[in-house]
Write a protein that holds these residues in place. Structure first.
Motif, PDB file in Angstrom:
ATOM      1  N   TRP A 153     -59.667  13.175 -43.009  1.00  0.00           N
ATOM      2  CA  TRP A 153     -60.730  12.227 -42.626  1.00  0.00           C
ATOM      3  C   TRP A 153     -62.080  12.853 -42.987  1.00  0.00           C
ATOM      4  CZ3 TRP A 153     -63.294  10.835 -37.500  1.00  0.00           C
ATOM      5  CH2 TRP A 153     -63.538   9.461 -37.409  1.00  0.00           C
ATOM      6  N   PRO A 154     -62.456  12.850 -44.269  1.00  0.00           N
ATOM      7  CA  PRO A 154     -63.645  13.588 -44.718  1.00  0.00           C
ATOM      8  C   PRO A 154     -64.930  13.135 -44.020  1.00  0.00           C
ATOM      9  CG  PRO A 154     -62.313  12.844 -46.581  1.00  0.00           C
ATOM     10  CD  PRO A 154     -61.783  12.146 -45.372  1.00  0.00           C
ATOM     11  N   THR A 155     -65.816  14.094 -43.804  1.00  0.00           N
ATOM     12  CA  THR A 155     -67.118  13.771 -43.218  1.00  0.00           C
ATOM     13  C   THR A 155     -68.013  13.117 -44.269  1.00  0.00           C
ATOM     14  OG1 THR A 155     -67.865  16.021 -43.717  1.00  0.00           O
ATOM     15  CG2 THR A 155     -67.034  15.603 -41.499  1.00  0.00           C
ATOM     16  N   TRP A 156     -68.977  12.335 -43.800  1.00  0.00           N
ATOM     17  CA  TRP A 156     -69.790  11.466 -44.658  1.00  0.00           C
ATOM     18  C   TRP A 156     -71.233  11.561 -44.197  1.00  0.00           C
ATOM     19  CZ3 TRP A 156     -69.862   8.446 -48.877  1.00  0.00           C
ATOM     20  CH2 TRP A 156     -70.693   7.337 -48.932  1.00  0.00           C
ATOM     21  N   ASN A 157     -72.159  11.826 -45.118  1.00  0.00           N
ATOM     22  CA  ASN A 157     -73.573  11.981 -44.729  1.00  0.00           C
ATOM     23  C   ASN A 157     -74.395  10.712 -44.942  1.00  0.00           C
ATOM     24  OD1 ASN A 157     -74.049  11.797 -47.480  1.00  0.00           O
ATOM     25  ND2 ASN A 157     -75.090  13.769 -47.653  1.00  0.00           N
ATOM     26  N   GLY A 158     -73.721   9.585 -45.157  1.00  0.00           N
ATOM     27  CA  GLY A 158     -74.409   8.324 -45.395  1.00  0.00           C
ATOM     28  C   GLY A 158     -74.551   7.975 -46.859  1.00  0.00           C
ATOM     29  N   ARG A 159     -74.330   9.002 -47.726  1.00  0.00           N
ATOM     30  CA  ARG A 159     -74.433   8.781 -49.177  1.00  0.00           C
ATOM     31  C   ARG A 159     -73.232   9.361 -49.935  1.00  0.00           C
ATOM     32  NH1 ARG A 159     -78.917  10.971 -47.395  1.00  0.00           N
ATOM     33  NH2 ARG A 159     -78.428  12.957 -48.383  1.00  0.00           N
ATOM     34  N   SER A 210     -71.509  10.217 -40.449  1.00  0.00           N
ATOM     35  CA  SER A 210     -70.352  10.168 -39.549  1.00  0.00           C
ATOM     36  C   SER A 210     -70.276  11.392 -38.643  1.00  0.00           C
ATOM     37  CB  SER A 210     -69.062  10.066 -40.371  1.00  0.00           C
ATOM     38  OG  SER A 210     -68.859  11.248 -41.138  1.00  0.00           O
ATOM     39  N   TYR A 211     -71.265  12.247 -38.692  1.00  0.00           N
ATOM     40  CA  TYR A 211     -71.234  13.477 -37.908  1.00  0.00           C
ATOM     41  C   TYR A 211     -72.663  13.890 -37.593  1.00  0.00           C
ATOM     42  CZ  TYR A 211     -72.842  15.808 -42.137  1.00  0.00           C
ATOM     43  OH  TYR A 211     -73.590  16.180 -43.218  1.00  0.00           O
ATOM     44  N   GLY A 212     -72.802  14.969 -36.827  1.00  0.00           N
ATOM     45  CA  GLY A 212     -74.113  15.560 -36.622  1.00  0.00           C
ATOM     46  C   GLY A 212     -74.598  15.563 -35.186  1.00  0.00           C
ATOM     47  N   ILE A 213     -75.543  16.449 -34.909  1.00  0.00           N
ATOM     48  CA  ILE A 213     -76.098  16.601 -33.566  1.00  0.00           C
ATOM     49  C   ILE A 213     -76.829  15.338 -33.124  1.00  0.00           C
ATOM     50  CG2 ILE A 213     -77.681  17.965 -32.137  1.00  0.00           C
ATOM     51  CD1 ILE A 213     -77.107  20.330 -33.947  1.00  0.00           C
ATOM     52  N   LEU A 214     -77.493  14.667 -34.060  1.00  0.00           N
ATOM     53  CA  LEU A 214     -78.214  13.439 -33.701  1.00  0.00           C
ATOM     54  C   LEU A 214     -77.244  12.387 -33.177  1.00  0.00           C
ATOM     55  CD1 LEU A 214     -80.809  13.109 -36.619  1.00  0.00           C
ATOM     56  CD2 LEU A 214     -81.168  13.988 -34.314  1.00  0.00           C
ATOM     57  N   ASN A 215     -76.068  12.292 -33.775  1.00  0.00           N
ATOM     58  CA  ASN A 215     -75.063  11.357 -33.281  1.00  0.00           C
ATOM     59  C   ASN A 215     -74.649  11.689 -31.857  1.00  0.00           C
ATOM     60  OD1 ASN A 215     -74.747   9.550 -35.388  1.00  0.00           O
ATOM     61  ND2 ASN A 215     -73.186  10.762 -36.420  1.00  0.00           N
ATOM     62  N   VAL A 216     -74.565  12.972 -31.548  1.00  0.00           N
ATOM     63  CA  VAL A 216     -74.114  13.410 -30.230  1.00  0.00           C
ATOM     64  C   VAL A 216     -75.206  13.228 -29.178  1.00  0.00           C
ATOM     65  CG1 VAL A 216     -73.345  15.401 -28.886  1.00  0.00           C
ATOM     66  CG2 VAL A 216     -72.465  15.045 -31.198  1.00  0.00           C
ATOM     67  N   LEU A 217     -76.438  13.584 -29.522  1.00  0.00           N
ATOM     68  CA  LEU A 217     -77.511  13.630 -28.522  1.00  0.00           C
ATOM     69  C   LEU A 217     -78.340  12.355 -28.427  1.00  0.00           C
ATOM     70  CD1 LEU A 217     -78.868  17.269 -29.030  1.00  0.00           C
ATOM     71  CD2 LEU A 217     -77.258  16.438 -27.299  1.00  0.00           C
ATOM     72  N   PHE A 218     -78.458  11.605 -29.519  1.00  0.00           N
ATOM     73  CA  PHE A 218     -79.400  10.491 -29.502  1.00  0.00           C
ATOM     74  C   PHE A 218     -78.767   9.130 -29.787  1.00  0.00           C
ATOM     75  CE2 PHE A 218     -81.894  14.270 -30.688  1.00  0.00           C
ATOM     76  CZ  PHE A 218     -82.781  14.275 -29.626  1.00  0.00           C
ATOM     77  N   ARG A 219     -77.493   9.105 -30.027  1.00  0.00           N
ATOM     78  CA  ARG A 219     -76.832   7.824 -30.252  1.00  0.00           C
ATOM     79  C   ARG A 219     -76.452   7.212 -28.906  1.00  0.00           C
ATOM     80  NH1 ARG A 219     -71.194   6.874 -33.507  1.00  0.00           N
ATOM     81  NH2 ARG A 219     -71.356   4.607 -33.757  1.00  0.00           N
ATOM     82  N   LYS A 220     -77.019   6.060 -28.601  1.00  0.00           N
ATOM     83  CA  LYS A 220     -76.797   5.410 -27.313  1.00  0.00           C
ATOM     84  C   LYS A 220     -75.325   5.162 -27.055  1.00  0.00           C
ATOM     85  CE  LYS A 220     -78.207   1.337 -24.645  1.00  0.00           C
ATOM     86  NZ  LYS A 220     -79.003   0.077 -24.657  1.00  0.00           N
ATOM     87  N   GLN A 221     -74.599   4.789 -28.098  1.00  0.00           N
ATOM     88  CA  GLN A 221     -73.180   4.495 -27.974  1.00  0.00           C
ATOM     89  C   GLN A 221     -72.395   5.708 -27.485  1.00  0.00           C
ATOM     90  OE1 GLN A 221     -71.363   3.260 -31.665  1.00  0.00           O
ATOM     91  NE2 GLN A 221     -70.054   1.778 -30.632  1.00  0.00           N
ATOM     92  N   ALA A 222     -72.799   6.905 -27.924  1.00  0.00           N
ATOM     93  CA  ALA A 222     -72.094   8.115 -27.511  1.00  0.00           C
ATOM     94  C   ALA A 222     -72.204   8.342 -26.009  1.00  0.00           C
ATOM     95  CB  ALA A 222     -72.637   9.327 -28.269  1.00  0.00           C
ATOM     96  N   TYR A 223     -73.356   8.042 -25.433  1.00  0.00           N
ATOM     97  CA  TYR A 223     -73.526   8.183 -23.982  1.00  0.00           C
ATOM     98  C   TYR A 223     -72.650   7.185 -23.243  1.00  0.00           C
ATOM     99  CZ  TYR A 223     -77.281  11.537 -24.494  1.00  0.00           C
ATOM    100  OH  TYR A 223     -77.994  12.678 -24.787  1.00  0.00           O
ATOM    101  N   GLY A 224     -72.507   5.976 -23.776  1.00  0.00           N
ATOM    102  CA  GLY A 224     -71.624   4.996 -23.173  1.00  0.00           C
ATOM    103  C   GLY A 224     -70.177   5.441 -23.212  1.00  0.00           C
ATOM    104  N   TRP A 225     -69.761   6.043 -24.323  1.00  0.00           N
ATOM    105  CA  TRP A 225     -68.390   6.543 -24.431  1.00  0.00           C
ATOM    106  C   TRP A 225     -68.128   7.647 -23.412  1.00  0.00           C
ATOM    107  CZ3 TRP A 225     -68.772   7.085 -30.461  1.00  0.00           C
ATOM    108  CH2 TRP A 225     -68.622   5.818 -31.036  1.00  0.00           C
ATOM    109  N   ARG A 226     -69.088   8.545 -23.262  1.00  0.00           N
ATOM    110  CA  ARG A 226     -68.895   9.649 -22.306  1.00  0.00           C
ATOM    111  C   ARG A 226     -68.820   9.124 -20.869  1.00  0.00           C
ATOM    112  NH1 ARG A 226     -71.977  12.648 -26.383  1.00  0.00           N
ATOM    113  NH2 ARG A 226     -73.979  12.002 -25.525  1.00  0.00           N
ATOM    114  N   ARG A 227     -69.618   8.127 -20.546  1.00  0.00           N
ATOM    115  CA  ARG A 227     -69.530   7.529 -19.207  1.00  0.00           C
ATOM    116  C   ARG A 227     -68.170   6.875 -18.996  1.00  0.00           C
ATOM    117  NH1 ARG A 227     -74.968   6.122 -20.270  1.00  0.00           N
ATOM    118  NH2 ARG A 227     -74.328   4.070 -21.036  1.00  0.00           N
ATOM    119  N   ALA A 228     -67.677   6.187 -20.025  1.00  0.00           N
ATOM    120  CA  ALA A 228     -66.376   5.528 -19.910  1.00  0.00           C
ATOM    121  C   ALA A 228     -65.263   6.556 -19.706  1.00  0.00           C
ATOM    122  CB  ALA A 228     -66.110   4.692 -21.156  1.00  0.00           C
ATOM    123  N   ILE A 229     -65.322   7.668 -20.433  1.00  0.00           N
ATOM    124  CA  ILE A 229     -64.324   8.727 -20.266  1.00  0.00           C
ATOM    125  C   ILE A 229     -64.376   9.281 -18.846  1.00  0.00           C
ATOM    126  CG2 ILE A 229     -63.690  11.070 -20.962  1.00  0.00           C
ATOM    127  CD1 ILE A 229     -64.596  10.328 -23.798  1.00  0.00           C
TER     128      ILE A 229
END
Length: 327
Positions: A153-159, A210-229
């Motif tokens: 499942w290769p990582t992808w930088n948007g380009r 598809s990866y990165g610290i910004l996805n973890v810290l600033f993506r609103k969806q990620a916070y919703g997933w963590r709350r659901a877990i």
């Protein structure tokens, strides 16, 4: 010869689904798409849980459970439903869960075949994987000891693709009567026997990285997933929508969070980057810092969220007990 049902659970992303169906043409025999919430109502924001039942007990043509509804024959032009029907698929809308995993058990129950090709709307089978799937459909039925198959499942930088051989272990094809599952974010099917690893790529290519610290810290969806877990971990897996899962025990990775959240948070924060670095180097990839630290930070935050949710639950129980005594 094994027949394949393609299952996709999504929210919006019509353009990506159209790309996926185009790229997957001729690779499946049956299509089931479940939309998270009502396609027309984008303002619906309250989280709803699908019924916590074992959907493996449901037949493909049984009564649709509460919370789900089938698509209509007169779908609006340009809608996701219209796209699915144009590809001779079955379209359903479920409770708005802000995640796809709780919908998987219901979706699997509506497939016509046992072999499930589980893809996301923002994924594309690589050329080699397409050939393998084509050959699989015209080959002999695999032995019962094979629960399914994993891929890269290769990582992808948007380009462009950043890693060609990592991460691996992405479960993409499995026999639904040879796996067990409960519908929680980041949970994957558990094999009755074993998954067979393949050195082939499933290309995960969303419109962003598809990866990165910004996805973890600033993506609103990620916070919703963590709350659901965190909320799910307060109970047991049998309270969630599930597939052939009967145990009230959590798998080891989740039980570690439940039993020792602070210790687990620190271990994963500091040791997982080391393990990831070694793995990337072994696969001859450069250990980009954002790749190395993202999983450890993400699981640290899951543990923190669980501790907060557990504290709130204990406080609520104390308040209820006090209120009961007062009355």
């Amino acid at each position: 010869m094994p027949a394949i049902s393609l299952v996709v659970c999504l929210y919006q992303e019509r353009d990506l689904l159209e790309r996926l169906l185009h790229e997957s043409s001729g690779l499946y025999d049956d299509l089931v798409v479940v939309h998270d919430g009502t396609e027309k109502n984008e303002t619906l924001s309250s989280r709803q849980n699908p019924p916590g039942v074992d959907y493996s007990l449901s037949a493909p043509h049984s009564t649709i459970p509460e919370g789900y509804r089938a698509g209509l024959d007169d779908a609006d032009k340009g809608s996701i439903q219209e796209l699915v029907l144009r590809h001779d698929g079955k379209y359903f809308e479920g409770p708005r869960s802000f995640q796809q995993e709780p919908h998987w058990p219901f979706a699997w129950s509506r497939t016509s075949h046992d072999w499930i090709l589980r893809l996301d709307a923002d994924e594309i089978p690589s050329g080699q994987l397409k050939k393998w799937l084509h050959d699989f459909r015209v080959s002999e039925e695999p032995e019962e000891s094979t629960s399914g198959y994993t891929c890269i499942w290769p990582t992808w930088n948007g380009r462009r693709v950043m890693t060609e051989r990592w991460p691996d272990g992405r479960i993409f094809l499995f026999h639904k009567q040879r796996v067990r599952f409960f519908g929680m974010v980041e949970q994957v099917p558990v094999a009755d026997r074993a998954f067979t690893p393949l050195p082939l790529a499933l290309l995960h290519q969303p419109k962003r990285k598809s990866y990165g610290i910004l996805n973890v810290l600033f993506r609103k969806q990620a916070y919703g997933w963590r709350r659901a877990i965190a909320q799910s971990l307060l109970t047991d897996p049998t309270k969630l929508p599930r597939w052939r899962w009967t145990s009230q025990q959590w798998p080891g990775e989740w039980e570690q969070i439940r039993s020792a959240p602070l210790r687990t948070a620190l271990i994963r924060l500091f040791t997982w980057p080391i393990y990831t670095t070694k793995t990337l180097l072994r696969h001859r990839h450069f250990p980009y810092p954002s790749l190395v630290v993202q999983s450890g930070i993400h699981h640290f935050l899951i543990c923190v969220q669980f501790m907060r949710a557990r504290r709130q639950a204990l406080s609520a129980r104390r308040d209820n007990k006090t209120a009961g005594v007062t009355e």
